[in-house]
Design a protein around this motif. Structure first.
Motif, short mmCIF file in Angstrom:
data_model
loop_
_atom_site.label_atom_id
_atom_site.label_comp_id
_atom_site.label_asym_id
_atom_site.label_seq_id
_atom_site.Cartn_x
_atom_site.Cartn_y
_atom_site.Cartn_z
N ALA A 222 29.36 47.14 32.84
CA ALA A 222 30.80 47.08 33.10
C ALA A 222 31.34 48.44 33.51
O ALA A 222 32.17 48.53 34.43
CB ALA A 222 31.53 46.58 31.85
N VAL A 223 30.89 49.50 32.87
CA VAL A 223 31.35 50.85 33.22
C VAL A 223 30.96 51.18 34.65
O VAL A 223 31.76 51.73 35.41
CB VAL A 223 30.76 51.88 32.24
N ALA A 224 29.75 50.81 35.05
CA ALA A 224 29.31 51.07 36.42
C ALA A 224 30.15 50.30 37.43
O ALA A 224 30.52 50.83 38.49
CB ALA A 224 27.83 50.71 36.57
N LEU A 225 30.48 49.05 37.14
CA LEU A 225 31.29 48.25 38.05
C LEU A 225 32.72 48.79 38.14
O LEU A 225 33.33 48.77 39.21
CB LEU A 225 31.31 46.80 37.58
N LEU A 226 33.24 49.29 37.05
CA LEU A 226 34.60 49.84 37.06
C LEU A 226 34.70 51.10 37.91
O LEU A 226 35.78 51.46 38.38
CB LEU A 226 35.05 50.14 35.64
N SER A 227 33.60 51.79 38.11
CA SER A 227 33.63 53.00 38.92
C SER A 227 33.75 52.71 40.41
O SER A 227 33.97 53.63 41.20
CB SER A 227 32.36 53.83 38.67
N ASP A 228 33.62 51.44 40.80
CA ASP A 228 33.76 51.04 42.20
C ASP A 228 35.24 50.77 42.48
O ASP A 228 35.78 49.76 42.01
CB ASP A 228 32.93 49.80 42.49
N PRO A 229 35.93 51.62 43.23
CA PRO A 229 37.38 51.45 43.43
C PRO A 229 37.73 50.23 44.27
O PRO A 229 38.88 49.79 44.26
CB PRO A 229 37.78 52.74 44.15
N GLY B 144 37.79 39.18 31.86
CA GLY B 144 37.01 37.95 31.74
C GLY B 144 35.72 38.00 32.53
O GLY B 144 34.66 37.56 32.05
N GLU B 145 35.77 38.55 33.74
CA GLU B 145 34.56 38.67 34.54
C GLU B 145 33.59 39.68 33.93
O GLU B 145 32.37 39.47 33.91
CB GLU B 145 34.90 39.09 35.97
N ALA B 146 34.14 40.77 33.43
CA ALA B 146 33.28 41.78 32.80
C ALA B 146 32.56 41.19 31.59
O ALA B 146 31.37 41.44 31.37
CB ALA B 146 34.11 42.98 32.38
#
Length: 261
Positions: free
Chosen positions: A163-170, A177-179
């Protein structure tokens, strides 16, 4: 320890601040004043380049320290009285606050933070005084983290790391819910685990990622308005409010004039 005095052409007012942001960390180096109480979504390292500064943790007593390591979610305020300060933000995908503690010398504990009278301030001072400090920042941070991470390791839950890695994608909006679905957890369990691992709630960390993206754009030459929109803020005013809440001070003094990497 021997301290070099700032030369007349390299005093605090002669050098532009440095802002450096990448996917793993962020760094500000430059003169600051008083920053009101605030708490970050990632661990933070502070270093007075030429002299100690005043620091208060969670509304406690004021302390004079040269360096400090502050965990995510811990409220603090400081007063540097216009002197240069290095502020190093470490993303949880890189390491936790335990990787910053080795950079604090002669440390005392204060409500979860570490405050010291020595440490790695000379590296950041050299970076600030370098004519190409903005361009050298990435290599300098690699060097200091190679030492500090070896001294402070931790296990980071792989489900939260995704989730942290996906959040770094602007360019990707990631609802909670998806996370949670990607982590294989219920939303409530995911949010509890995320806050435990990262130190702050999911939505607050997501806001920090948007802020990092906007700061990176401005430091690279984009206008405040363009960078704010690109990062997902409603407008420049929304960005300005979030910046002040996050850093305890307005954006303009530190972002209007910076050295570019």
């Amino acid at each position: 320890m021997y301290e070099r005095a700032a030369s007349p052409d390299r005093d605090a007012g002669a050098l532009l601040p440095i802002w450096y942001v990448d996917a793993r960390r962020a760094l500000f180096v430059g003169p600051l004043g008083y920053n009101a109480p605030h708490a970050h979504s990632v661990p933070v390292y502070l270093a007075g380049l030429y002299e100690p500064f005043r620091l208060r943790i969670n509304g406690g007593p004021w302390r004079h320290c040269r360096t400090a390591a502050i965990p995510a979610g811990v409220s603090y305020e400081f007063d540097v009285a216009g002197q240069p300060l290095a502020v190093f933000y470490l993303e949880p995908s890189e390491a936790g606050v335990e990787a910053l503690v080795p950079l604090v010398g002669e440390a005392d504990e204060a409500d979860g933070a570490r405050c010291g009278q020595g440490g790695a301030f000379s590296l950041f001072r050299d970076l600030y005084e370098s004519p190409d400090g903005g361009g050298d920042a990435g290599a300098a941070l690699d060097s200091v983290l190679a030492y500090s991470k070896a001294c402070g390791r931790r296990a980071f839950d792989a489900r939260i790391a995704v989730a942290v890695a996906l959040l770094s994608d602007p360019d990707r909006a990631l609802p909670v819910g998806e996370a949670a679905r990607l982590a294989g957890l219920s939303p409530s369990r995911f949010q509890h685990l995320f806050a435990r691992e990262v130190g702050v709630p999911f939505r607050r960390f997501r806001s920090w990622q948007r802020l990092r993206h906007a700061i990176s754009g401005i430091a690279s030459g984009a206008s405040f308005t363009a960078a704010a929109h690109d990062a997902g803020f409603f407008d420049q005013a929304h960005f300005a409010r979030t910046f002040r809440q996050t850093f305890g001070a307005p954006a303009s003094p530190s972002l209007r004039r910076v050295r570019r990497g």
